[in-house]
Scaffold this motif. Structure first.
Motif, mmCIF file in Angstrom:
data_model
loop_
_atom_site.group_PDB
_atom_site.id
_atom_site.type_symbol
_atom_site.label_atom_id
_atom_site.label_comp_id
_atom_site.label_asym_id
_atom_site.label_seq_id
_atom_site.Cartn_x
_atom_site.Cartn_y
_atom_site.Cartn_z
ATOM 1 N N VAL A 157 7.382 50.543 52.539
ATOM 2 C CA VAL A 157 7.481 50.473 54.014
ATOM 3 C C VAL A 157 8.678 49.658 54.502
ATOM 4 O O VAL A 157 9.090 48.687 53.852
ATOM 5 N N PHE A 159 10.168 43.929 60.764
ATOM 6 C CA PHE A 159 11.130 42.832 60.955
ATOM 7 C C PHE A 159 12.577 43.197 60.623
ATOM 8 O O PHE A 159 13.440 42.337 60.550
ATOM 9 N N ILE A 206 0.828 38.811 57.889
ATOM 10 C CA ILE A 206 1.449 39.561 58.975
ATOM 11 C C ILE A 206 0.938 38.953 60.284
ATOM 12 O O ILE A 206 -0.088 38.263 60.293
ATOM 13 N N HIS A 227 7.780 39.040 48.621
ATOM 14 C CA HIS A 227 8.698 40.185 48.426
ATOM 15 C C HIS A 227 10.019 39.937 49.135
ATOM 16 O O HIS A 227 10.118 39.105 50.048
ATOM 17 N N HIS A 261 12.967 42.472 51.040
ATOM 18 C CA HIS A 261 13.228 43.841 51.506
ATOM 19 C C HIS A 261 14.666 44.251 51.191
ATOM 20 O O HIS A 261 15.593 43.433 51.295
HETATM 21 C C1 BEZ Z 1 7.084 43.009 56.192
HETATM 22 O O1 BEZ Z 1 7.065 43.004 54.989
HETATM 23 O O2 BEZ Z 1 8.018 42.471 56.763
HETATM 24 C C2 BEZ Z 1 5.945 43.612 56.915
HETATM 25 C C3 BEZ Z 1 5.548 44.883 56.594
HETATM 26 C C4 BEZ Z 1 4.478 45.437 57.272
HETATM 27 C C5 BEZ Z 1 3.832 44.718 58.252
HETATM 28 C C6 BEZ Z 1 4.235 43.425 58.554
HETATM 29 C C7 BEZ Z 1 5.318 42.866 57.869
#
Ligand code: BEZ
Ligand code: FE
Length: 287
Positions: free
Chosen positions: A100, A104, A194, A216, A218
């Protein structure tokens, strides 16, 4: 209303979409109508429940700002983002799997030189992330671009706490070198919740679900002539790898952030020794 009448009603709405000029839009709206009507027939909501659902969606929209995307969050916790990602992200064997985008990636990452430190506050355990961007046959992709973003060690992205973190903290836009190599410094990410202060938080509470994501970083990796990939690397051993609030963990994306005691390598990277070191390649399929 009898079942026959409700079926007639569904047919009438579907017929009303007949003149939709865009065939794909017509397909989507027709299927949406059928599934929504089936859902209502199956669950028979009361007027109060229907009003509550409208109120929930209204509050979700009202929570959205330039720096907060509650609808993406809702899609995430219902597994819809991951479903769309998986349907669209089928790749040839060996190509890096997608996951996903999350809510952010809403600001441009600052352009940084290879080796730069994205942990502008020097707040966490130092780490080095390095690897290559490759085609599936192992050919390096020089000039590939990596957009990187991560939360701070307390679990917040820069846009969530602009009063505490400088803009661009935890973010960087890197260009791989002539051999497709990339490397940058950061801090080891932590698991984080979250945002729970909106309607999605209420939903999690009502369903007795925790809001945490495993640690994690991104990435969006792109290169000329290749399909870009939106993905993460997850820290091996992190809490919540088996219960990510947004269902986004894929085994192939879990990477070791190995404890590394190598003074000369630490000097080369400009980090204190010992440090944590994650090494992995990103593989993009040709288009
Ligand atoms: C994130 O990893 O930044 C994220 C992904 C999905 C929902 C909220 C945060
Ligand atoms: Fe994240």
């Amino acid at each position: 209303m009898t079942t026959e009448h409700t079926t007639d009603l569904t047919g009438e709405v579907v017929d009303s979409l007949e003149r939709t000029a865009d065939p794909r839009l017509r397909e989507l709206l027709t299927a949406l109508t059928r599934h929504l009507h089936d859902f209502v027939r199956e669950t028979e909501p009361t007027m109060e429940e229907w009003e509550r659902a409208i109120g929930f969606l209204t509050a979700t929209g009202q929570m959205c700002t330039d720096t907060r995307q509650e609808f993406i969050l809702l899609s995430d916790v219902l597994g819809v983002s991951m479903l769309v990602e998986t349907i669209n992200g089928h790749r040839e064997p060996g190509a890096t799997e997608s996951t996903v985008l999350g809510p952010f990636h809403m600001t441009e990452s600052p352009v940084r030189a290879l080796g730069a430190n994205i942990d502008l506050m020097g707040a966490g355990e130092p780490c080095v992330v390095s690897g290559r961007v490759l085609a599936p046959d192992g050919t390096p992709l020089p000039g590939a671009v990596l957009d990187v973003w991560q939360a701070d060690p307390e679990g917040f992205y820069d846009v969530q706490r602009p009063d505490v973190q400088p803009a661009g903290n935890g973010r960087g836009l890197f260009t791989a070198d002539a051999d497709g190599h990339f490397w940058f410094r950061s801090c080891v990410p932590s698991p984080y919740p979250i945002p729970t202060d909106g309607p999605v938080g209420e939903l999690l509470k009502a369903t007795d679900r925790h809001p945490y994501r495993p640690a994690h970083i991104h990435f969006i990796a792109s290169a000329d002539g290749h399909a870009p990939v939106t993905t993460h690397i997850f820290v091996a051993g992190s809490r919540y790898l088996d219960s990510d609030a947004v269902f986004a963990v894929k085994e192939s994306l879990v990477q070791d952030f190995a404890k590394t005691d190598d003074p000369s390598l630490a000097r080369e990277f400009g980090v204190p020794n010992p440090f944590r070191y994650a090494r992995f390649d990103l593989v993009l399929e040709p288009v």
